[in-house]
Structure formats: C-alpha cells, structure tokens
Write a protein that holds these residues in place. Structure first.
Motif, mmCIF file in Angstrom:
data_model
loop_
_atom_site.group_PDB
_atom_site.id
_atom_site.type_symbol
_atom_site.label_atom_id
_atom_site.label_comp_id
_atom_site.label_asym_id
_atom_site.label_seq_id
_atom_site.Cartn_x
_atom_site.Cartn_y
_atom_site.Cartn_z
ATOM 1 N N THR A 1 41.559 -15.422 8.260
ATOM 2 C CA THR A 1 41.023 -14.364 7.423
ATOM 3 C C THR A 1 42.164 -13.491 6.919
ATOM 4 O O THR A 1 42.945 -12.967 7.708
ATOM 5 C CB THR A 1 40.031 -13.507 8.243
ATOM 6 N N LYS A 2 42.268 -13.351 5.604
ATOM 7 C CA LYS A 2 43.326 -12.544 5.000
ATOM 8 C C LYS A 2 43.027 -11.060 5.235
ATOM 9 O O LYS A 2 41.882 -10.617 5.106
ATOM 10 C CB LYS A 2 43.421 -12.840 3.505
ATOM 11 N N ALA A 3 44.075 -10.300 5.583
ATOM 12 C CA ALA A 3 43.923 -8.874 5.853
ATOM 13 C C ALA A 3 45.208 -8.132 5.527
ATOM 14 O O ALA A 3 46.247 -8.745 5.283
ATOM 15 C CB ALA A 3 43.571 -8.657 7.324
ATOM 16 N N VAL A 4 45.121 -6.813 5.558
ATOM 17 C CA VAL A 4 46.292 -5.963 5.438
ATOM 18 C C VAL A 4 46.532 -5.338 6.809
ATOM 19 O O VAL A 4 45.647 -4.673 7.360
ATOM 20 C CB VAL A 4 46.098 -4.864 4.369
ATOM 21 N N LEU A 5 47.709 -5.586 7.367
ATOM 22 C CA LEU A 5 48.091 -4.993 8.640
ATOM 23 C C LEU A 5 48.631 -3.601 8.368
ATOM 24 O O LEU A 5 49.502 -3.425 7.508
ATOM 25 C CB LEU A 5 49.162 -5.858 9.322
ATOM 26 N N THR A 6 48.085 -2.613 9.062
ATOM 27 C CA THR A 6 48.579 -1.243 8.971
ATOM 28 C C THR A 6 48.991 -0.807 10.372
ATOM 29 O O THR A 6 48.748 -1.516 11.346
ATOM 30 C CB THR A 6 47.505 -0.298 8.386
ATOM 31 N N ILE A 7 49.601 0.344 10.452
ATOM 32 C CA ILE A 7 50.097 0.821 11.756
ATOM 33 C C ILE A 7 49.352 2.075 12.182
ATOM 34 O O ILE A 7 49.013 2.921 11.351
ATOM 35 C CB ILE A 7 51.625 1.050 11.720
ATOM 36 N N ASN A 8 49.072 2.153 13.485
ATOM 37 C CA ASN A 8 48.305 3.256 14.038
ATOM 38 C C ASN A 8 48.777 3.516 15.459
ATOM 39 O O ASN A 8 49.133 2.585 16.178
ATOM 40 C CB ASN A 8 46.820 2.876 14.044
ATOM 41 N N SER A 9 48.754 4.763 15.859
ATOM 42 C CA SER A 9 49.004 5.096 17.259
ATOM 43 C C SER A 9 47.663 5.364 17.932
ATOM 44 O O SER A 9 46.884 6.190 17.476
ATOM 45 C CB SER A 9 49.895 6.328 17.387
ATOM 46 N N PHE A 10 47.417 4.646 19.006
ATOM 47 C CA PHE A 10 46.178 4.804 19.770
ATOM 48 C C PHE A 10 46.393 5.736 20.961
ATOM 49 O O PHE A 10 45.537 5.847 21.826
ATOM 50 C CB PHE A 10 45.690 3.430 20.253
ATOM 51 N N GLU A 11 47.556 6.412 20.999
ATOM 52 C CA GLU A 11 47.862 7.328 22.098
ATOM 53 C C GLU A 11 47.160 8.670 21.882
ATOM 54 O O GLU A 11 46.723 8.990 20.774
ATOM 55 C CB GLU A 11 49.380 7.521 22.215
ATOM 56 N N GLU A 12 47.064 9.459 22.953
ATOM 57 C CA GLU A 12 46.311 10.711 22.909
ATOM 58 C C GLU A 12 46.790 11.659 21.815
ATOM 59 O O GLU A 12 45.990 12.293 21.152
ATOM 60 C CB GLU A 12 46.343 11.412 24.267
ATOM 61 N N SER A 13 48.088 11.735 21.594
ATOM 62 C CA SER A 13 48.598 12.641 20.564
ATOM 63 C C SER A 13 48.867 11.906 19.247
ATOM 64 O O SER A 13 49.448 12.467 18.332
ATOM 65 C CB SER A 13 49.882 13.307 21.058
ATOM 66 N N GLY A 14 48.439 10.645 19.148
ATOM 67 C CA GLY A 14 48.734 9.823 17.982
ATOM 68 C C GLY A 14 47.837 10.090 16.797
ATOM 69 O O GLY A 14 46.876 10.854 16.876
ATOM 70 N N ASP A 15 48.145 9.396 15.689
ATOM 71 C CA ASP A 15 47.406 9.599 14.442
ATOM 72 C C ASP A 15 46.047 8.912 14.436
ATOM 73 O O ASP A 15 45.301 9.028 13.473
ATOM 74 C CB ASP A 15 48.239 9.155 13.233
ATOM 75 N N GLY A 16 45.693 8.216 15.508
ATOM 76 C CA GLY A 16 44.392 7.548 15.576
ATOM 77 C C GLY A 16 43.231 8.497 15.797
ATOM 78 O O GLY A 16 42.079 8.123 15.641
ATOM 79 N N GLY A 17 43.536 9.736 16.169
ATOM 80 C CA GLY A 17 42.472 10.726 16.360
ATOM 81 C C GLY A 17 41.828 10.612 17.730
ATOM 82 O O GLY A 17 42.494 10.678 18.759
ATOM 83 N N ALA A 18 40.523 10.391 17.750
ATOM 84 C CA ALA A 18 39.726 10.363 18.985
ATOM 85 C C ALA A 18 40.061 9.133 19.836
ATOM 86 O O ALA A 18 40.698 8.194 19.368
ATOM 87 C CB ALA A 18 38.242 10.360 18.615
ATOM 88 N N PRO A 19 39.597 9.110 21.086
ATOM 89 C CA PRO A 19 39.785 7.908 21.916
ATOM 90 C C PRO A 19 39.159 6.685 21.252
ATOM 91 O O PRO A 19 38.261 6.808 20.410
ATOM 92 C CB PRO A 19 39.059 8.249 23.223
ATOM 93 N N SER A 20 39.617 5.509 21.639
ATOM 94 C CA SER A 20 39.116 4.259 21.063
ATOM 95 C C SER A 20 37.611 4.114 21.293
ATOM 96 O O SER A 20 37.101 4.453 22.356
ATOM 97 C CB SER A 20 39.854 3.071 21.680
ATOM 98 N N GLU A 21 36.938 3.599 20.283
ATOM 99 C CA GLU A 21 35.483 3.515 20.324
ATOM 100 C C GLU A 21 34.964 2.537 21.373
ATOM 101 O O GLU A 21 33.905 2.748 21.950
ATOM 102 C CB GLU A 21 34.967 3.105 18.931
ATOM 103 N N CYS A 22 35.707 1.463 21.640
ATOM 104 C CA CYS A 22 35.199 0.428 22.552
ATOM 105 C C CYS A 22 35.162 0.871 24.009
ATOM 106 O O CYS A 22 34.267 0.476 24.745
ATOM 107 C CB CYS A 22 36.053 -0.832 22.446
ATOM 108 N N ASP A 23 36.151 1.668 24.428
ATOM 109 C CA ASP A 23 36.225 2.022 25.847
ATOM 110 C C ASP A 23 36.426 3.519 26.088
ATOM 111 O O ASP A 23 36.599 3.948 27.220
ATOM 112 C CB ASP A 23 37.336 1.227 26.539
ATOM 113 N N ASN A 24 36.403 4.312 25.004
ATOM 114 C CA ASN A 24 36.568 5.757 25.090
ATOM 115 C C ASN A 24 37.880 6.147 25.783
ATOM 116 O O ASN A 24 37.946 7.132 26.499
ATOM 117 C CB ASN A 24 35.366 6.415 25.787
#
Length: 153
Positions: free
Chosen positions: A38-61
């Motif tokens: 499946t063709k996609a665009v890879l982007t970058i994100n920080s999943f850390e508490e102070s990162g740009d991902g915002g809230a905790p991850s949806e799958c496991d909070n």
C-alpha cells in the motif's frame, strides 16, 4: 475550519504544522485500499510525553519512546482500532522495518487540544517514530516526508 492555537499549545517539533485561524482543512473518513504493498507518505512524529504527538497513544493510552518503532495510521487504515498493537512492515529507502500501530493520525478532525492544534491528517499517512526513520537508513537531514509502501505483518 482552523482555530488559532492558544499560546504554547501547538508543539512544532519535527516541523509539525499548527492550525491557522480561518483556514479550511480537508477531512477524510476513509483511506486508499490496503494491499500487500500500500502506497503511503511516511511522516515523523514523537510519541513521547512531551512530543508533538499530543495525547497518549489511542491504542494503549501510553506514551512511547522515540527509540521504539511505532506508528500512527490515517483514520481509514487505523480502521476503528482494528490494527491496534499489531505490526505493519514499512518499505522505503530500499529497506524495510516492522513497526507497531499504537495510534491514529486523525484524518477526520484536528485543530483542537486533542490533536495538539495540528490540522487533520491526510488519508494516506504512516506517522512514524524516529526509530522507524533510523531503521530505514534515512539521513536525519532528510526526515520529514517520504514516499513508502506498507503492509500488514
């Protein structure tokens, strides 16, 4: 329609875009069909508490280290959490890496506190931790956006 983020409420780490007052953003409920490549665009994100991902991850909070290969998928591919905590394989830069789906890159909403005042995600994004970019051997000065393929592991 975009709202101006309150002061200090939009993290621009990893060149993240903040919503603009009055700008209209396209939203999506579905993504392109999933195949073995499946063709996609890879982007970058920080999943850390102070990162740009915002809230905790949806799958496991939970928050996840930038050194762990994890991803968020656009709303359609996230498929109402059906891919939560499952692995996908990402192919790019003549390499591949296995990463766990921990979050949704929301294509249907944005510009609010839950989304760190960032616009809605396009419908074809694999939003990946730094560990994924490293595993694909992409030089750090080229991190940001890259065309890739992905499949369920």
């Amino acid at each position: 329609m975009g709202k101006k983020p309150p002061p200090g409420q939009c993290n621009t780490e990893d060149d993240s875009e903040c919503c603009q007052e009055g700008k209209f953003y396209t939203t999506y409920k579905c993504s392109p069909p999933v195949s073995h490549t499946t063709k996609a665009v890879l982007t970058i994100n920080s999943f850390e508490e102070s990162g740009d991902g915002g809230a905790p991850s949806e799958c496991d909070n939970k928050y996840h280290s930038d050194d762990t290969p994890v991803v968020a998928l656009s709303t359609g591919w996230f498929n109402n959490q059906k891919r939560c905590l499952k692995n996908i394989i990402i192919y790019g830069n003549r390499r591949s890496v296995k990463a766990m789906v921990v979050d949704e890159c929301d294509s249907s909403a944005g510009c609010d506190a839950d989304h760190d005042y960032q616009p809605p995600c396009p419908n074809n994004v694999v939003d990946a931790s730094k560990a994924v970019w490293k595993a694909l051997g992409v030089p750090q000065n080229e991190w940001g956006e890259m065309d890739v393929y992905w499949s369920d592991a």
